[in-house]
Design a protein around this motif. Sequence first.
Motif, short mmCIF file in Angstrom:
data_model
loop_
_atom_site.label_atom_id
_atom_site.label_comp_id
_atom_site.label_asym_id
_atom_site.label_seq_id
_atom_site.Cartn_x
_atom_site.Cartn_y
_atom_site.Cartn_z
N ASP A 7 0.83 -1.21 0.00
CA ASP A 7 0.00 0.00 0.00
C ASP A 7 0.86 1.26 0.00
O ASP A 7 0.59 2.22 -0.72
CB ASP A 7 -0.93 0.01 1.22
CG ASP A 7 -2.03 -1.04 1.10
OD1 ASP A 7 -2.41 -1.36 -0.05
OD2 ASP A 7 -2.47 -1.56 2.14
N ASP A 8 1.94 1.25 0.82
CA ASP A 8 2.84 2.40 0.87
C ASP A 8 3.89 2.23 -0.22
O ASP A 8 4.97 1.69 0.01
CB ASP A 8 3.50 2.49 2.25
CG ASP A 8 4.33 3.75 2.39
OD1 ASP A 8 4.33 4.57 1.45
OD2 ASP A 8 4.98 3.93 3.44
N THR A 70 -5.94 0.29 -9.10
CA THR A 70 -5.12 -0.27 -8.01
C THR A 70 -4.00 0.68 -7.62
O THR A 70 -3.79 0.96 -6.43
CB THR A 70 -4.52 -1.63 -8.43
OG1 THR A 70 -5.59 -2.54 -8.67
CG2 THR A 70 -3.61 -2.17 -7.34
N GLU A 73 -4.73 3.93 -5.65
CA GLU A 73 -4.96 3.79 -4.21
C GLU A 73 -3.66 3.68 -3.41
O GLU A 73 -3.70 3.61 -2.18
CB GLU A 73 -5.83 2.55 -3.95
CG GLU A 73 -7.23 2.64 -4.57
CD GLU A 73 -8.00 1.36 -4.41
OE1 GLU A 73 -7.42 0.39 -3.85
OE2 GLU A 73 -9.17 1.31 -4.83
N LYS A 74 -2.51 3.67 -4.10
CA LYS A 74 -1.24 3.56 -3.40
C LYS A 74 -0.95 4.83 -2.60
O LYS A 74 -1.39 5.93 -2.96
CB LYS A 74 -0.10 3.31 -4.39
CG LYS A 74 -0.24 2.04 -5.21
CD LYS A 74 -0.25 0.78 -4.37
CE LYS A 74 -0.33 -0.47 -5.23
NZ LYS A 74 -0.40 -1.71 -4.44
N GLN A 75 -0.19 4.68 -1.51
CA GLN A 75 0.16 5.81 -0.66
C GLN A 75 1.47 6.44 -1.13
O GLN A 75 2.48 6.45 -0.43
CB GLN A 75 0.26 5.35 0.79
CG GLN A 75 -1.04 4.81 1.35
CD GLN A 75 -0.89 4.26 2.76
OE1 GLN A 75 0.12 4.49 3.42
NE2 GLN A 75 -1.88 3.53 3.22
#
Length: 269
Positions: A7-8, A70, A73-75
């Motif tokens: 995610d990060d 997808t 939505e990454k940080q």
Amino acid sequence: KNIDLTDDFSSVTVKVRNNVHRALSVMGAICRHVDPAKGNTEDEIMIVDVSASEISWLNIHFACYDVFSTYLEKQDTPTKCAALRALGALFASQPRVMLDAQQRGVIAEVMAEDSPVDIQLDALRCWRDILLTEEKRVESGEAKAKLDSKKGITLSKKISGDQDGDATLVGGVLSKHSLRLFQMTTDQNAKIRLAVLDLLGHLLRQGLINPMETVPYLFALQGDVEANAIRSLALRLLITEGEKRPDMLRQRVCAGVKKAFVFQRTVYP
């Protein structure tokens, strides 16, 4: 696979991030220039889930849509911007996919006040580019040729243009966010103010936004004392609207003065 589950995304190496950004850019370009729906009716364009083993030129847009969503939505702001630009290219080719993004809240999310400045800027530029692409498509006769090639469409519907929903679809989506667009004219960042003003100008010219609601904000931007480009563009838009609707312009002066007061209190406190 490990990268996709991260995610990060700012924690991955610079080389990997750069490669992903380039890949997103290439995929966006493919989506913009490949039309898998040639010869099909608009109703046949549906959002479907595509597995890796099923990817083909006929469904590549939807496979890419999942990938872009997808990475959006990454940080990591640069990665989100790259994914957003790729989505913009996809929307330019397949405007109806933008409806799905609207329903998922993607459009509102990227333009939200708490969204990073770079993402807001890229969003505004993407919407402008999509509007210009649609305008070019209609003026070049491509829309009419595509309409003529469809089967089962009566002459009356072709004349009325009821079957060419893409021509106003983007404007319809953006009109739902007109309040947020107007709010962005008082953003502290001058780049955002200029970008949203440019977008509003195209919406006005194409008749996709209410001039009665827009003109007061154009009056207010005449007080943007530290941004000559913004003042000049707002003035050109006011002159254009004044030539087309002089009575309306006079009627909105009082509202413009009120918006100018709010603008000064917000941008130059």
